[in-house]
Design a protein around this motif. Structure first.
Motif, PDB file in Angstrom:
ATOM      1  N   MET A 227       0.830  -1.202   0.000  1.00 48.24           N
ATOM      2  CA  MET A 227       0.000   0.000   0.000  1.00 48.24           C
ATOM      3  C   MET A 227       0.867   1.256   0.000  1.00 48.24           C
ATOM      4  SD  MET A 227      -3.268  -0.627  -0.188  1.00 48.24           S
ATOM      5  CE  MET A 227      -4.028   0.846   0.475  1.00 48.24           C
ATOM      6  N   LEU A 228       1.979   1.218   0.753  1.00 42.94           N
ATOM      7  CA  LEU A 228       2.886   2.364   0.758  1.00 42.94           C
ATOM      8  C   LEU A 228       3.484   2.594  -0.627  1.00 42.94           C
ATOM      9  CD1 LEU A 228       4.833   2.117   4.142  1.00 42.94           C
ATOM     10  CD2 LEU A 228       3.265   3.920   3.421  1.00 42.94           C
ATOM     11  N   LEU A 229       3.906   1.521  -1.275  1.00 42.99           N
ATOM     12  CA  LEU A 229       4.476   1.640  -2.617  1.00 42.99           C
ATOM     13  C   LEU A 229       3.455   2.186  -3.613  1.00 42.99           C
ATOM     14  CD1 LEU A 229       6.589  -1.656  -2.873  1.00 42.99           C
ATOM     15  CD2 LEU A 229       7.430   0.692  -2.545  1.00 42.99           C
ATOM     16  N   ALA A 230       2.197   1.708  -3.517  1.00 43.60           N
ATOM     17  CA  ALA A 230       1.150   2.178  -4.419  1.00 43.60           C
ATOM     18  C   ALA A 230       0.843   3.654  -4.190  1.00 43.60           C
ATOM     19  CB  ALA A 230      -0.109   1.340  -4.229  1.00 43.60           C
ATOM     20  N   SER A 231       0.763   4.061  -2.930  1.00 48.11           N
ATOM     21  CA  SER A 231       0.487   5.465  -2.624  1.00 48.11           C
ATOM     22  C   SER A 231       1.593   6.364  -3.137  1.00 48.11           C
ATOM     23  CB  SER A 231       0.319   5.646  -1.112  1.00 48.11           C
ATOM     24  OG  SER A 231      -0.799   4.935  -0.633  1.00 48.11           O
ATOM     25  N   ASP A 232       2.847   5.916  -2.934  1.00 46.66           N
ATOM     26  CA  ASP A 232       3.975   6.713  -3.407  1.00 46.66           C
ATOM     27  C   ASP A 232       3.946   6.837  -4.932  1.00 46.66           C
ATOM     28  OD1 ASP A 232       6.651   7.999  -2.791  1.00 46.66           O
ATOM     29  OD2 ASP A 232       7.285   6.410  -4.186  1.00 46.66           O
ATOM     30  N   ALA A 233       3.611   5.753  -5.636  1.00 44.67           N
ATOM     31  CA  ALA A 233       3.529   5.804  -7.101  1.00 44.67           C
ATOM     32  C   ALA A 233       2.399   6.724  -7.559  1.00 44.67           C
ATOM     33  CB  ALA A 233       3.320   4.395  -7.643  1.00 44.67           C
ATOM     34  N   PHE A 234       1.257   6.674  -6.881  1.00 38.82           N
ATOM     35  CA  PHE A 234       0.117   7.509  -7.271  1.00 38.82           C
ATOM     36  C   PHE A 234       0.472   8.990  -7.137  1.00 38.82           C
ATOM     37  CE2 PHE A 234      -3.753   9.859  -6.297  1.00 38.82           C
ATOM     38  CZ  PHE A 234      -4.588   9.474  -7.335  1.00 38.82           C
ATOM     39  N   PHE A 235       1.068   9.383  -5.989  1.00 33.37           N
ATOM     40  CA  PHE A 235       1.392  10.793  -5.779  1.00 33.37           C
ATOM     41  C   PHE A 235       2.543  11.247  -6.663  1.00 33.37           C
ATOM     42  CE2 PHE A 235      -0.726  10.004  -1.588  1.00 33.37           C
ATOM     43  CZ  PHE A 235      -1.768  10.896  -1.778  1.00 33.37           C
ATOM     44  N   ALA A 236       3.302  10.303  -7.181  1.00 32.91           N
ATOM     45  CA  ALA A 236       4.357  10.647  -8.150  1.00 32.91           C
ATOM     46  C   ALA A 236       3.828  10.616  -9.574  1.00 32.91           C
ATOM     47  CB  ALA A 236       5.534   9.681  -7.994  1.00 32.91           C
ATOM     48  N   ALA A 237       2.503  10.468  -9.738  1.00 29.18           N
ATOM     49  CA  ALA A 237       1.835  10.429 -11.054  1.00 29.18           C
ATOM     50  C   ALA A 237       2.222   9.200 -11.864  1.00 29.18           C
ATOM     51  CB  ALA A 237       2.111  11.698 -11.839  1.00 29.18           C
ATOM     52  N   ASP A 238       2.725   8.163 -11.172  1.00 27.41           N
ATOM     53  CA  ASP A 238       3.008   6.895 -11.857  1.00 27.41           C
ATOM     54  C   ASP A 238       1.769   6.010 -11.692  1.00 27.41           C
ATOM     55  OD1 ASP A 238       4.018   4.650 -12.991  1.00 27.41           O
ATOM     56  OD2 ASP A 238       5.786   4.487 -11.692  1.00 27.41           O
ATOM     57  N   TYR A 239       0.710   6.367 -12.422  1.00 28.81           N
ATOM     58  CA  TYR A 239      -0.589   5.741 -12.210  1.00 28.81           C
ATOM     59  C   TYR A 239      -0.593   4.264 -12.633  1.00 28.81           C
ATOM     60  CZ  TYR A 239      -1.813  10.667 -11.866  1.00 28.81           C
ATOM     61  OH  TYR A 239      -1.850  11.986 -11.501  1.00 28.81           O
ATOM     62  N   ALA A 240       0.147   3.923 -13.638  1.00 23.92           N
ATOM     63  CA  ALA A 240       0.188   2.532 -14.097  1.00 23.92           C
ATOM     64  C   ALA A 240       0.742   1.621 -13.010  1.00 23.92           C
ATOM     65  CB  ALA A 240       1.023   2.422 -15.371  1.00 23.92           C
ATOM     66  N   ARG A 241       1.825   2.081 -12.338  1.00 20.66           N
ATOM     67  CA  ARG A 241       2.411   1.269 -11.272  1.00 20.66           C
ATOM     68  C   ARG A 241       1.458   1.165 -10.086  1.00 20.66           C
ATOM     69  NH1 ARG A 241       6.505  -1.086  -8.804  1.00 20.66           N
ATOM     70  NH2 ARG A 241       7.229  -0.429  -6.729  1.00 20.66           N
ATOM     71  N   ALA A 242       0.803   2.263  -9.745  1.00 21.63           N
ATOM     72  CA  ALA A 242      -0.153   2.252  -8.625  1.00 21.63           C
ATOM     73  C   ALA A 242      -1.288   1.266  -8.913  1.00 21.63           C
ATOM     74  CB  ALA A 242      -0.704   3.650  -8.395  1.00 21.63           C
ATOM     75  N   ILE A 243      -1.801   1.299 -10.149  1.00 20.57           N
ATOM     76  CA  ILE A 243      -2.890   0.386 -10.518  1.00 20.57           C
ATOM     77  C   ILE A 243      -2.433  -1.066 -10.431  1.00 20.57           C
ATOM     78  CG2 ILE A 243      -4.342  -0.367 -12.445  1.00 20.57           C
ATOM     79  CD1 ILE A 243      -4.435   2.606 -13.318  1.00 20.57           C
ATOM     80  N   ASP A 244      -1.226  -1.347 -10.892  1.00 21.67           N
ATOM     81  CA  ASP A 244      -0.710  -2.721 -10.851  1.00 21.67           C
ATOM     82  C   ASP A 244      -0.614  -3.236  -9.416  1.00 21.67           C
ATOM     83  OD1 ASP A 244      -0.559  -2.841 -13.563  1.00 21.67           O
ATOM     84  OD2 ASP A 244       1.580  -2.313 -13.669  1.00 21.67           O
ATOM     85  N   ILE A 245      -0.115  -2.390  -8.522  1.00 19.55           N
ATOM     86  CA  ILE A 245       0.041  -2.824  -7.121  1.00 19.55           C
ATOM     87  C   ILE A 245      -1.322  -3.041  -6.474  1.00 19.55           C
ATOM     88  CG2 ILE A 245       0.919  -2.179  -4.853  1.00 19.55           C
ATOM     89  CD1 ILE A 245       3.137  -0.615  -6.295  1.00 19.55           C
ATOM     90  N   TRP A 246      -2.235  -2.096  -6.695  1.00 21.58           N
ATOM     91  CA  TRP A 246      -3.575  -2.243  -6.101  1.00 21.58           C
ATOM     92  C   TRP A 246      -4.293  -3.472  -6.660  1.00 21.58           C
ATOM     93  CZ3 TRP A 246      -4.320   3.667  -6.885  1.00 21.58           C
ATOM     94  CH2 TRP A 246      -3.878   4.344  -5.737  1.00 21.58           C
ATOM     95  N   GLN A 247      -4.097  -3.740  -7.938  1.00 21.86           N
ATOM     96  CA  GLN A 247      -4.718  -4.922  -8.531  1.00 21.86           C
ATOM     97  C   GLN A 247      -4.127  -6.192  -7.942  1.00 21.86           C
ATOM     98  OE1 GLN A 247      -7.392  -4.763 -10.836  1.00 21.86           O
ATOM     99  NE2 GLN A 247      -7.505  -6.894 -10.109  1.00 21.86           N
ATOM    100  N   THR A 248      -2.818  -6.184  -7.671  1.00 20.90           N
ATOM    101  CA  THR A 248      -2.165  -7.334  -7.028  1.00 20.90           C
ATOM    102  C   THR A 248      -2.759  -7.588  -5.651  1.00 20.90           C
ATOM    103  OG1 THR A 248      -0.103  -6.927  -8.234  1.00 20.90           O
ATOM    104  CG2 THR A 248       0.042  -8.239  -6.214  1.00 20.90           C
ATOM    105  N   LEU A 249      -3.011  -6.511  -4.923  1.00 16.55           N
ATOM    106  CA  LEU A 249      -3.620  -6.653  -3.594  1.00 16.55           C
ATOM    107  C   LEU A 249      -5.040  -7.213  -3.704  1.00 16.55           C
ATOM    108  CD1 LEU A 249      -2.373  -3.339  -1.940  1.00 16.55           C
ATOM    109  CD2 LEU A 249      -1.866  -5.654  -1.149  1.00 16.55           C
ATOM    110  N   LEU A 250      -5.793  -6.747  -4.683  1.00 17.07           N
ATOM    111  CA  LEU A 250      -7.146  -7.275  -4.885  1.00 17.07           C
ATOM    112  C   LEU A 250      -7.109  -8.762  -5.206  1.00 17.07           C
ATOM    113  CD1 LEU A 250      -9.101  -4.565  -6.946  1.00 17.07           C
ATOM    114  CD2 LEU A 250      -9.634  -5.384  -4.641  1.00 17.07           C
ATOM    115  N   ASP A 251      -6.204  -9.146  -6.081  1.00  7.77           N
ATOM    116  CA  ASP A 251      -6.106 -10.553  -6.479  1.00  7.77           C
ATOM    117  C   ASP A 251      -5.645 -11.429  -5.325  1.00  7.77           C
ATOM    118  OD1 ASP A 251      -6.877  -9.743  -8.987  1.00  7.77           O
ATOM    119  OD2 ASP A 251      -4.830  -9.673  -9.798  1.00  7.77           O
TER     120      ASP A 251
END
Length: 278
Positions: A227-251
């Motif tokens: 979650m920390l990695l995803a949040s950091d990617a989102f605020f850095a505008a790296d939306y693709a990485r944030a989506i990948d991490i959040w999707q991994t958590l969902l799966d």
């Protein structure tokens, strides 16, 4: 027991209304019948006066006297026939109030309200503000740690409590103490990285990243670290990485995640990603 006594009282009151109210009705009927009889007698006497007296003026004077002597006062008749006595009205009002109160007492809502009031009265923190409640819990944790200073779980709870109060230095020391007692632990490492993340204004420093790497080395699916990695990617505008991490958590299906919030975060990231496209 209280409810049973109240039920008996209500039954008695209702019976009283049933027994005494018909008397009032009978009284009203009696007064109405007497008024009708008086009017009939008055009419008969007036006819006799008209036939016996040749002078109309004398006949009218006699009729006025008969009216005073025979007919009841109109106001009195109206009061007697139109409403019950004051005592009966009061009795009816009291019965309605008590029946309403009794229905509430015998319902489940009454017991739920009493249980809620009792719970509030028994809560030692009920009169405290949210910050005061956190301070009280903090003091309880400290007291427990004085009794069992080698309990790593209590040290972790203390660190979490300090984090909620934004006391980052104290939270860091508490989590470090928990790690020293328990040894390398993915959740504790992620918790300590979270403290550093918020201490640095939601910026993932090199120290925080190092803690995350250690946590993921033990558990690649550790929720807080990802979650920390995803949040950091989102605020850095790296939306693709944030989506990948959040999707991994969902799966992964961990019970520690909030699926609704994660889906909302992914949708938001996709919208931001589309808006960022040239």
């Amino acid at each position: 027991m209280t409810e049973f006594v109240l039920l008996l009282a209500l039954m008695a009151l209702t019976l009283g209304v049933i027994l005494f109210w018909p008397r009032s009705l009978r009284s009203t009927v009696t007064h109405g019948r007497q008024a009708q009889e008086a009017e009939a007698i008055y009419a008969q006497q007036c006819r006799q006066a008209e036939s016996a007296l040749a002078d109309p003026a004398l006949a009218q004077a006699l009729q006025r006297e008969l009216e005073k002597d025979i007919l009841p006062a109109p106001a009195a008749v109206e009061v007697q026939a139109g409403r019950p006595s004051g005592r009966m009205a009061l009795l009816l009002w009291v019965s309605v109030v008590l029946l309403s109160g009794g229905a509430y007492v015998l319902s489940g809502d009454y017991h739920r309200v009493r249980a809620g009031i009792a719970a509030i009265q028994n809560d030692p923190f009920s009169e405290l503000t949210p910050l005061q409640k956190e301070d009280r819990r903090l003091e309880k944790l400290k007291a427990s740690l004085r009794a069992t200073p080698e309990d790593s779980v209590l040290w972790a709870e203390l660190g979490e409590q300090y984090l909620l109060l934004n006391a980052y230095d104290h939270a860091t020391k508490a989590y470090e103490r928990a790690l020293a007692l328990r040894g390398e632990n993915a959740e504790l490492l992620s918790a300590l990285a979270t403290v550093l993340y918020y201490r640095d204004g939601q910026h993932l420093s090199a120290d925080a990243r190092a803690l995350i790497d250690r946590a993921l080395a033990q558990d690649p699916g550790e929720v807080s670290a990802l979650m920390l990695l995803a949040s950091d990617a989102f605020f850095a505008a790296d939306y693709a990485r944030a989506i990948d991490i959040w999707q991994t958590l969902l799966d992964g299906g961990s019970p520690r995640i909030n699926r609704v919030k994660l889906i909302e975060a992914i949708q938001t990231a996709r919208m931001m990603q589309q808006n960022a496209m040239p």
